[in-house]
Motif scaffolding. Sequence first.
Motif, PDB file in Angstrom:
ATOM      1  N   VAL A   1     110.246  76.469 100.890  1.00 22.45           N
ATOM      2  CA  VAL A   1     111.888  76.677 100.161  1.00 22.45           C
ATOM      3  C   VAL A   1     111.644  74.936  99.454  1.00 22.45           C
ATOM      4  N   THR A   2     111.772  75.217  98.665  1.00 25.29           N
ATOM      5  CA  THR A   2     112.275  74.443  97.305  1.00 25.29           C
ATOM      6  C   THR A   2     113.801  74.517  97.475  1.00 25.29           C
ATOM      7  N   LEU A   3     114.532  73.327  97.744  1.00 29.30           N
ATOM      8  CA  LEU A   3     115.963  72.983  97.450  1.00 29.30           C
ATOM      9  C   LEU A   3     115.706  72.101  96.249  1.00 29.30           C
ATOM     10  N   ILE A   4     117.602  73.044  95.530  1.00 30.53           N
ATOM     11  CA  ILE A   4     117.692  72.342  94.228  1.00 30.53           C
ATOM     12  C   ILE A   4     118.899  71.969  94.013  1.00 30.53           C
ATOM     13  N   ASP A   5     119.534  70.967  94.047  1.00 25.69           N
ATOM     14  CA  ASP A   5     120.973  70.050  93.163  1.00 25.69           C
ATOM     15  C   ASP A   5     121.460  70.578  91.979  1.00 25.69           C
TER      16      ASP A   5
ATOM     17  N   TYR B   1     124.602  70.114  98.002  1.00 24.00           N
ATOM     18  CA  TYR B   1     125.432  70.803  96.611  1.00 24.00           C
ATOM     19  C   TYR B   1     124.082  71.573  96.633  1.00 24.00           C
ATOM     20  N   GLN B   2     123.391  71.480  97.665  1.00 29.59           N
ATOM     21  CA  GLN B   2     121.904  72.094  97.578  1.00 29.59           C
ATOM     22  C   GLN B   2     121.780  73.791  97.681  1.00 29.59           C
ATOM     23  N   SER B   3     120.840  74.228  96.820  1.00 29.09           N
ATOM     24  CA  SER B   3     121.061  75.829  96.558  1.00 29.09           C
ATOM     25  C   SER B   3     119.027  75.790  97.256  1.00 29.09           C
ATOM     26  N   ALA B   4     118.713  76.961  96.452  1.00 24.69           N
ATOM     27  CA  ALA B   4     117.247  77.256  97.570  1.00 24.69           C
ATOM     28  C   ALA B   4     116.748  77.883  96.742  1.00 24.69           C
ATOM     29  N   ILE B   5     115.231  78.336  97.064  1.00 20.64           N
ATOM     30  CA  ILE B   5     114.151  79.073  96.093  1.00 20.64           C
ATOM     31  C   ILE B   5     113.202  79.663  97.448  1.00 20.64           C
ATOM     32  N   LEU B   6     113.097  80.469  97.580  1.00 16.13           N
ATOM     33  CA  LEU B   6     111.948  80.482  98.358  1.00 16.13           C
ATOM     34  C   LEU B   6     110.825  81.495  97.933  1.00 16.13           C
ATOM     35  N   ASP B   7     109.393  80.695  98.155  1.00 17.02           N
ATOM     36  CA  ASP B   7     108.352  81.648  97.611  1.00 17.02           C
ATOM     37  C   ASP B   7     107.162  81.475  98.700  1.00 17.02           C
ATOM     38  N   VAL B   8     106.717  82.837  98.536  1.00 19.27           N
ATOM     39  CA  VAL B   8     105.637  83.293 100.067  1.00 19.27           C
ATOM     40  C   VAL B   8     104.105  82.994  99.489  1.00 19.27           C
ATOM     41  N   GLN B   9     103.255  81.674 100.027  1.00 19.82           N
ATOM     42  CA  GLN B   9     102.191  82.255  99.162  1.00 19.82           C
ATOM     43  C   GLN B   9     100.957  82.461 100.198  1.00 19.82           C
TER      44      GLN B   9
ATOM     45  N   SER C   1     110.020  72.291 103.737  1.00 14.98           N
ATOM     46  CA  SER C   1     110.360  73.257 102.650  1.00 14.98           C
ATOM     47  C   SER C   1     110.919  71.252 101.683  1.00 14.98           C
ATOM     48  N   VAL C   2     110.319  71.031 100.335  1.00 13.09           N
ATOM     49  CA  VAL C   2     110.850  69.710  99.936  1.00 13.09           C
ATOM     50  C   VAL C   2     111.977  70.130  98.471  1.00 13.09           C
ATOM     51  N   PHE C   3     112.241  69.233  98.363  1.00 13.85           N
ATOM     52  CA  PHE C   3     112.957  68.508  96.932  1.00 13.85           C
ATOM     53  C   PHE C   3     112.490  68.728  95.882  1.00 13.85           C
ATOM     54  N   GLU C   4     112.986  69.202  94.476  1.00 13.48           N
ATOM     55  CA  GLU C   4     113.189  69.625  93.871  1.00 13.48           C
ATOM     56  C   GLU C   4     112.199  68.435  93.166  1.00 13.48           C
ATOM     57  N   ASP C   5     113.385  67.679  93.120  1.00  4.91           N
ATOM     58  CA  ASP C   5     113.017  65.993  92.534  1.00  4.91           C
ATOM     59  C   ASP C   5     113.334  65.053  93.363  1.00  4.91           C
ATOM     60  N   PRO C   6     112.436  64.278  93.640  1.00  6.37           N
ATOM     61  CA  PRO C   6     112.390  62.748  95.289  1.00  6.37           C
ATOM     62  C   PRO C   6     113.805  62.333  94.720  1.00  6.37           C
ATOM     63  N   VAL C   7     114.441  61.316  95.327  1.00 10.31           N
ATOM     64  CA  VAL C   7     115.203  60.095  95.301  1.00 10.31           C
ATOM     65  C   VAL C   7     114.662  59.174  95.301  1.00 10.31           C
ATOM     66  N   PHE C   8     114.976  58.346  93.780  1.00  7.98           N
ATOM     67  CA  PHE C   8     114.884  56.743  93.299  1.00  7.98           C
ATOM     68  C   PHE C   8     115.247  55.736  94.541  1.00  7.98           C
ATOM     69  N   ASP C   9     115.017  55.126  94.990  1.00  7.40           N
ATOM     70  CA  ASP C   9     115.568  53.866  95.484  1.00  7.40           C
ATOM     71  C   ASP C   9     116.117  52.719  94.348  1.00  7.40           C
ATOM     72  N   ASP C  10     117.293  52.582  94.207  1.00  3.37           N
ATOM     73  CA  ASP C  10     117.893  51.905  93.153  1.00  3.37           C
ATOM     74  C   ASP C  10     119.019  51.584  93.930  1.00  3.37           C
ATOM     75  N   PHE C  11     118.659  50.795  95.229  1.00  2.00           N
ATOM     76  CA  PHE C  11     119.890  49.823  96.083  1.00  2.00           C
ATOM     77  C   PHE C  11     119.503  48.973  96.578  1.00  2.00           C
ATOM     78  N   SER C  12     118.001  48.222  95.947  1.00  2.00           N
ATOM     79  CA  SER C  12     117.468  46.997  96.550  1.00  2.00           C
ATOM     80  C   SER C  12     118.713  46.027  96.103  1.00  2.00           C
ATOM     81  N   GLU C  13     119.934  45.753  95.619  1.00  2.00           N
ATOM     82  CA  GLU C  13     120.776  44.161  95.581  1.00  2.00           C
ATOM     83  C   GLU C  13     121.080  45.126  97.038  1.00  2.00           C
TER      84      GLU C  13
END
Length: 262
Positions: free
Chosen positions: A93-97, A114-122, A183-195
Amino acid sequence: MGKKTIWGRGKTMFGYSLNTLRLTNLGFVNAQKPRFSEVVRLQLSSEDTSRIIDTCKSRRNKLCGALAAAGLIAAHSTKFQCDHELKKKYGVVTLIDCRSGLEPAVSTDHFGFYQSAILDVQTIKGNENFWDLAQRIYSNFADRKKSNKHLADLSDINYLIMCKAMENPGLTTSSSLRTSFISVFEDPVFDDFSELQQVLGVECYIGCASAHGIGSSVAIFDMINRDGELDCACVYPSPLHSRAQMNELVDRMRRLLIEESD
């Protein structure tokens, strides 16, 4: 018309239930005790992370395809390591924002689901080329997203799988519906909260959601941290699956990602 709609959804729910029985997951360790979510972390160095991302870009793939491929190969080799001719079907399952697709578009900072998803079978045999499998997973996902499959099936999937399965857990194996292996997300989160982290005095954190009710056997919440390192929270239902199972799976995934990025 109302009766037809209900009957149509009932048939679809029955179909979804049967389809999940076709899919392979890790063996259940304890299906009787109350469940809760636990986390195992998959972390790569900045050098390994950079190599795997660069390889994905050169192959017109995304990190989600590589993570899913690593999970499927690791799971199959763990469960069927003595039989390399055995074919098994696994769900991804790949989750989409969907925020950017709304009218008006919603900022990614907007709180809510706000996520939707697509199921793929391999079908996995055990001798798959890592990058061929990763490309197949991502290509299938991209094609279905392009045809708006994630929006066309959204209402039925939410109604049938989530609502009805929670109301009728006995319809699923061991009263625990595993909608996919991973299940995976289409795109990773980029951590920009260091400060902000420095201001709050937070050294480390992870972002994830519960996966012990209805969901995958392992849910990957991937983030690229401020040092450029891949940091995945691998969430699983415990004690349905054990920490020993997940440690072995995640260790195999990590080794695959490192080996295939060289």
